[in-house]
Design an enzyme around this catalytic site. Sequence first.
Site, mmCIF file in Angstrom:
data_model
loop_
_atom_site.group_PDB
_atom_site.id
_atom_site.type_symbol
_atom_site.label_atom_id
_atom_site.label_comp_id
_atom_site.label_asym_id
_atom_site.label_seq_id
_atom_site.Cartn_x
_atom_site.Cartn_y
_atom_site.Cartn_z
ATOM 1 N N CYS A 78 0.814 -1.300 -0.013
ATOM 2 C CA CYS A 78 -0.061 0.078 -0.007
ATOM 3 C C CYS A 78 0.869 1.347 -0.032
ATOM 4 O O CYS A 78 1.951 1.339 0.627
ATOM 5 C CB CYS A 78 -1.137 0.036 1.297
ATOM 6 N N GLU A 79 0.376 2.343 -0.548
ATOM 7 C CA GLU A 79 1.232 3.520 -0.734
ATOM 8 C C GLU A 79 1.166 4.364 0.576
ATOM 9 O O GLU A 79 1.849 5.345 0.564
ATOM 10 C CB GLU A 79 0.714 4.195 -2.141
ATOM 11 N N HIS A 80 0.352 4.057 1.510
ATOM 12 C CA HIS A 80 0.337 4.862 2.757
ATOM 13 C C HIS A 80 1.122 4.445 3.592
ATOM 14 O O HIS A 80 1.729 5.286 4.375
ATOM 15 C CB HIS A 80 -1.159 4.727 2.967
ATOM 16 N N HIS A 81 1.243 3.111 3.808
ATOM 17 C CA HIS A 81 2.241 2.731 4.891
ATOM 18 C C HIS A 81 3.578 1.792 4.219
ATOM 19 O O HIS A 81 4.324 1.506 5.030
ATOM 20 C CB HIS A 81 1.530 1.693 5.925
ATOM 21 N N GLN A 119 -5.970 -0.685 -3.382
ATOM 22 C CA GLN A 119 -6.526 -1.858 -3.993
ATOM 23 C C GLN A 119 -7.446 -1.143 -5.083
ATOM 24 O O GLN A 119 -7.674 -2.051 -6.030
ATOM 25 C CB GLN A 119 -7.414 -2.697 -3.180
ATOM 26 N N HIS A 147 -5.140 -6.744 4.231
ATOM 27 C CA HIS A 147 -3.844 -5.432 4.281
ATOM 28 C C HIS A 147 -3.435 -5.753 5.356
ATOM 29 O O HIS A 147 -4.026 -5.284 6.683
ATOM 30 C CB HIS A 147 -4.909 -4.272 3.970
ATOM 31 N N CYS A 149 -1.536 -3.415 6.616
ATOM 32 C CA CYS A 149 -1.721 -1.805 7.317
ATOM 33 C C CYS A 149 -2.840 -1.970 8.545
ATOM 34 O O CYS A 149 -2.805 -1.264 9.459
ATOM 35 C CB CYS A 149 -1.593 -0.884 6.533
#
Length: 188
Positions: A78-81, A119, A147, A149
């Site tokens: 994931c691009e956030h974490h 996703q 996920h 995260c």
Amino acid sequence: MSEQQFTEQDWRRLLVSLGENPDRAGLVETPSRLVTAWKHWTSGYTQDPAELLKVFEDGAEEYNELIVIRGIPVYSHCEHHLAPFFGKATIGYVPNGKIVGLSKLTRLVNCFSRRLQVQERLTIQIANALMTNLEPKAVGVVIRCRHMCMESRGISTEGEETVTSSMLGELQPNLALRTEFLDLARGA
């Protein structure tokens, strides 16, 4: 994406910032391994989806039913974490005079999942690439992922599955075709 990659020195600095000793026996080779791993995990940036989709006209002339492949592995971050998410994809399409090599659908999933992702975008990118390059009558993509995260931090809930879908072409207005695809995607 830039040609610049994280170097071993970058990963050594990260280990130090975490409070680790990068010269400790168990970590000495870790910076080198991380360079190799992240090159693989982000190799989708260097791939062109159009080049992956080998299209055949022979064999598809009169075929106008759904072609569905289930259980395509999805491994992404994931691009956030930068935490991993993983699961399975189902791709279906109704040909319009052309079919694609079946292994190419797995390669297409890998191309987009080996990028920093969410996703929802991953699902749409796969569907759009098929519509653009294969020009079928319909495309459907369903992705089910866990996920890390969510499971390993934050809410820390294990085993939850996120399901996303994209329906293009005749799958949007044709309820019977949409239902058939979703039944096949579920394994019904």
